[in-house]
Enzyme design. Structure first.
Site, PDB file in Angstrom:
ATOM      1  N   ASP A  29       0.860  -1.186   0.000  1.00  0.00           N
ATOM      2  CA  ASP A  29       0.000   0.000   0.000  1.00  0.00           C
ATOM      3  C   ASP A  29       0.903   1.246   0.000  1.00  0.00           C
ATOM      4  OD1 ASP A  29      -3.202   0.597   1.130  1.00  0.00           O
ATOM      5  OD2 ASP A  29      -1.745   2.230   1.007  1.00  0.00           O
ATOM      6  N   ILE A  30       0.588   2.183  -0.864  1.00  0.00           N
ATOM      7  CA  ILE A  30       1.445   3.352  -1.042  1.00  0.00           C
ATOM      8  C   ILE A  30       1.336   4.340   0.136  1.00  0.00           C
ATOM      9  CG2 ILE A  30      -0.129   4.898  -2.311  1.00  0.00           C
ATOM     10  CD1 ILE A  30       3.450   3.996  -3.359  1.00  0.00           C
ATOM     11  N   HIS A  93      -9.807  -5.355  -2.922  1.00  0.00           N
ATOM     12  CA  HIS A  93      -8.472  -5.488  -2.350  1.00  0.00           C
ATOM     13  C   HIS A  93      -8.580  -5.835  -0.872  1.00  0.00           C
ATOM     14  CE1 HIS A  93      -9.704  -1.244  -2.323  1.00  0.00           C
ATOM     15  NE2 HIS A  93      -9.043  -1.110  -1.187  1.00  0.00           N
ATOM     16  N   HIS A  95      -6.673  -5.674   2.578  1.00  0.00           N
ATOM     17  CA  HIS A  95      -5.570  -5.024   3.295  1.00  0.00           C
ATOM     18  C   HIS A  95      -4.982  -6.021   4.282  1.00  0.00           C
ATOM     19  CE1 HIS A  95      -6.497  -0.664   2.399  1.00  0.00           C
ATOM     20  NE2 HIS A  95      -7.727  -1.134   2.243  1.00  0.00           N
TER      21      HIS A  95
HETATM   22  P1  AMP Z   1      -9.857   1.619   0.346  1.00  0.00           P
HETATM   23  O1  AMP Z   1     -10.450   1.608  -1.047  1.00  0.00           O
HETATM   24  O2  AMP Z   1     -10.555   2.566   1.261  1.00  0.00           O
HETATM   25  O3  AMP Z   1      -9.767   0.224   0.913  1.00  0.00           O
HETATM   26  O4  AMP Z   1      -8.371   2.178   0.242  1.00  0.00           O
HETATM   27  C1  AMP Z   1      -7.581   2.021  -0.903  1.00  0.00           C
HETATM   28  C2  AMP Z   1      -6.145   1.827  -0.517  1.00  0.00           C
HETATM   29  O5  AMP Z   1      -5.377   1.767  -1.706  1.00  0.00           O
HETATM   30  C3  AMP Z   1      -5.547   2.934   0.353  1.00  0.00           C
HETATM   31  O6  AMP Z   1      -4.968   2.364   1.520  1.00  0.00           O
HETATM   32  C4  AMP Z   1      -4.491   3.578  -0.556  1.00  0.00           C
HETATM   33  O7  AMP Z   1      -3.347   4.016   0.145  1.00  0.00           O
HETATM   34  C5  AMP Z   1      -4.161   2.444  -1.514  1.00  0.00           C
HETATM   35  N1  AMP Z   1      -3.689   2.895  -2.819  1.00  0.00           N
HETATM   36  C6  AMP Z   1      -4.261   3.797  -3.645  1.00  0.00           C
HETATM   37  N2  AMP Z   1      -3.540   3.939  -4.777  1.00  0.00           N
HETATM   38  C7  AMP Z   1      -2.477   3.110  -4.659  1.00  0.00           C
HETATM   39  C8  AMP Z   1      -1.347   2.803  -5.486  1.00  0.00           C
HETATM   40  N3  AMP Z   1      -1.186   3.396  -6.666  1.00  0.00           N
HETATM   41  N4  AMP Z   1      -0.441   1.899  -5.040  1.00  0.00           N
HETATM   42  C9  AMP Z   1      -0.604   1.305  -3.832  1.00  0.00           C
HETATM   43  N5  AMP Z   1      -1.645   1.536  -3.012  1.00  0.00           N
HETATM   44  C10 AMP Z   1      -2.567   2.442  -3.404  1.00  0.00           C
END
Ligand code: AMP
Length: 129
Positions: A29-30, A93, A95
């Site tokens: 996660d970024i 996704h 986590h």
């Molecule tokens: P959520 O949809 O609320 O579960 O959160 C989306 C997650 O994706 C967040 O924790 C972001 O930090 C992560 N995220 C968004 N864009 C990227 C990316 N390009 N690379 C890695 N993680 C990402």
């Protein structure tokens, strides 16, 4: 339009890759809650996890379990937690978050890592698979 995660799968956007199979991808996660925070995604673009077909859902859980076990081997933590939110990115996704306290599970405190730290972390987890 493709999700940002489909762009990662297609190599249009970079990621710190941890694991990949024909059907799934794991990458850091970024904006991590903690070092080692990893996302596991199906390559099939589906928005909500419970809309996945049962086979893909079960296979995603198996894939996530393998990655979680590898995270726990190399990232100091009490345990690896699992959350599914999806309010930001409409592509399933999971986590996987190394937890030392409840704060790490709350998506409020974020850890900032350098590019090198991301690279080293992704490689360490990948090597522990
Ligand atoms: P959520 O949809 O609320 O579960 O959160 C989306 C997650 O994706 C967040 O924790 C972001 O930090 C992560 N995220 C968004 N864009 C990227 C990316 N390009 N690379 C890695 N993680 C990402």
């Amino acid at each position: 339009m493709s999700s940002i995660f489909t762009k990662i799968i297609n190599g249009e956007i970079p990621c710190y890759k941890v694991a990949e199979t024909d059907d799934f991808l794991a990458f850091l996660d970024i904006n991590p809650n903690a070092k080692g925070h990893t996302l596991c995604i199906p390559k099939k673009e589906v928005d909500k996890i419970f809309d996945l077909d049962e086979e893909t859902y079960n296979a995603l859980m198996q894939f996530s379990r393998k990655v979680a076990i590898a995270i726990e081997k190399v990232i100091p933590c009490k345990r690896v937690g699992m959350s599914v939110i999806g309010l930001e990115v409409p592509h399933v996704h999971v986590h996987l978050i190394p937890l030392n306290s409840m704060e790490d599970a709350r998506f409020l405190n974020k850890e900032s890592l350098t590019k090198e730290e991301f690279e080293v972390t992704a490689k360490a987890i990948s090597n522990a698979l």
